[in-house]
Design an enzyme around this catalytic site. Structure first.
Site, PDB file in Angstrom:
ATOM      1  N   HIS A  65     -42.655  38.766  14.988  1.00 36.52           N
ATOM      2  CA  HIS A  65     -41.957  39.691  15.877  1.00 36.52           C
ATOM      3  C   HIS A  65     -40.624  39.087  16.287  1.00 36.52           C
ATOM      4  O   HIS A  65     -39.589  39.732  16.214  1.00 36.52           O
ATOM      5  CB  HIS A  65     -42.793  40.017  17.110  1.00 36.52           C
ATOM      6  CG  HIS A  65     -42.170  41.058  17.988  1.00 36.52           C
ATOM      7  ND1 HIS A  65     -42.806  41.634  19.039  1.00 36.52           N
ATOM      8  CD2 HIS A  65     -40.926  41.644  17.968  1.00 36.52           C
ATOM      9  CE1 HIS A  65     -42.012  42.517  19.637  1.00 36.52           C
ATOM     10  NE2 HIS A  65     -40.853  42.533  19.004  1.00 36.52           N
ATOM     11  N   GLU A 119     -33.126  41.677  16.735  1.00 35.36           N
ATOM     12  CA  GLU A 119     -33.626  40.345  17.098  1.00 35.36           C
ATOM     13  C   GLU A 119     -32.485  39.324  17.157  1.00 35.36           C
ATOM     14  O   GLU A 119     -32.453  38.474  18.051  1.00 35.36           O
ATOM     15  CB  GLU A 119     -34.701  39.891  16.111  1.00 35.36           C
ATOM     16  CG  GLU A 119     -35.988  40.685  16.202  1.00 35.36           C
ATOM     17  CD  GLU A 119     -36.636  40.602  17.573  1.00 35.36           C
ATOM     18  OE1 GLU A 119     -36.788  39.475  18.086  1.00 35.36           O
ATOM     19  OE2 GLU A 119     -36.978  41.660  18.139  1.00 35.36           O
ATOM     20  N   HIS A 123     -31.683  38.150  20.904  1.00 39.60           N
ATOM     21  CA  HIS A 123     -32.277  36.830  21.098  1.00 39.60           C
ATOM     22  C   HIS A 123     -31.558  35.718  20.335  1.00 39.60           C
ATOM     23  O   HIS A 123     -31.332  34.633  20.868  1.00 39.60           O
ATOM     24  CB  HIS A 123     -33.752  36.863  20.677  1.00 39.60           C
ATOM     25  CG  HIS A 123     -34.575  37.867  21.410  1.00 39.60           C
ATOM     26  ND1 HIS A 123     -34.925  37.712  22.736  1.00 39.60           N
ATOM     27  CD2 HIS A 123     -35.119  39.051  21.005  1.00 39.60           C
ATOM     28  CE1 HIS A 123     -35.655  38.752  23.123  1.00 39.60           C
ATOM     29  NE2 HIS A 123     -35.781  39.579  22.095  1.00 39.60           N
TER      30      HIS A 123
END
Length: 228
Positions: A65, A119, A123
């Site tokens: 994930h 992502e 992040h």
């Protein structure tokens, strides 16, 4: 001369004030990463359902994930560089492996680049790594921590059976050396099921560590491990 000196001082002050918001908006150095793997059977076995990527149905295995920078107090930085956009050419040599290990199951079906872009920009830009280093680090951690093998070796299989939360946690802890975080979701009948497993990694994104904080997992004593 007095006017010039005063003007210069005013200019310096204005420049400083203009730069101050930029300095203040910089995130402080993070403390650790969450490395998160999800079970596709649980992602798909909900009212929301799922869609397969262009490469077809993923393998019945945990998938990545994300790799998320976090602070010890439970908060986290995000979107640290709005000018650093995802560029698929930066990871062209990783693409085949990422399609296997990091597929998107969200609907509508598309290639995986939207997921990877999210992502990276949310992040990865806070990770102190470049794009290739960031995605390579996550793939390395996936290889290092083969969750399906770990669970099956402990007699825990994706067969729609019910397993104790403690047995799942203990199996991962014994293999990883550290306590994992376990998150559950619910299927259409509201049965709680194994959804995501969190482990913590140092700021180099290479070494597993004990988690300073774990997410709330919303798991009962017995949880389902659905087939996929």
């Amino acid at each position: 001369m007095e006017f010039a000196s005063g003007y210069l001082g005013m200019t310096t002050t204005v420049v400083f004030l203009l730069l101050l918001p930029c300095v203040m908006s910089m995130p402080r150095e993070f403390d650790f990463f969450f490395f998160v793997q999800q079970w596709p059977g649980s992602y798909c076995d909900t009212r929301r359902g799922c869609c397969y990527p262009r490469t077809g149905k993923p393998a019945a295995d945990f998938s990545i994930h994300g790799l998320w920078p976090n602070y010890d107090d439970g908060s986290y930085p995000s979107d640290c560089n709005r000018h650093s956009h995802f560029n698929i050419s930066e990871i062209s040599d990783l693409r085949d492996e990422m399609e296997k290990e990091w597929p998107s199951l969200s609907c509508p079906s598309s290639d995986d680049t939207n997921f990877w872009s999210h992502e990276w920009e949310k992040h990865g830009t806070c990770s102190m790594l470049d794009q290739h280093q960031y995605f390579q680090a996550a793939l390395n951690l996936k290889t290092q921590l083969n969750l399906l093998h770990i669970l099956q070796s402990a007699g825990i299989h994706p067969d729609d059976g019910l397993y104790s939360l403690e047995s799942i946690r203990n199996a991962v802890e014994e293999a990883a050396g550290f306590t994992p975080g376990i998150e559950c979701n619910a299927d259409e009948s509201r049965q709680r099921q194994l959804y995501q497993i969190f482990v913590c990694v140092d700021t180099t994104a290479t070494t597993l560590i004990e988690c300073p904080v774990l997410p709330r997992g919303r798991c009962p004593h017995l949880i389902e491990f659905p087939a996929f």
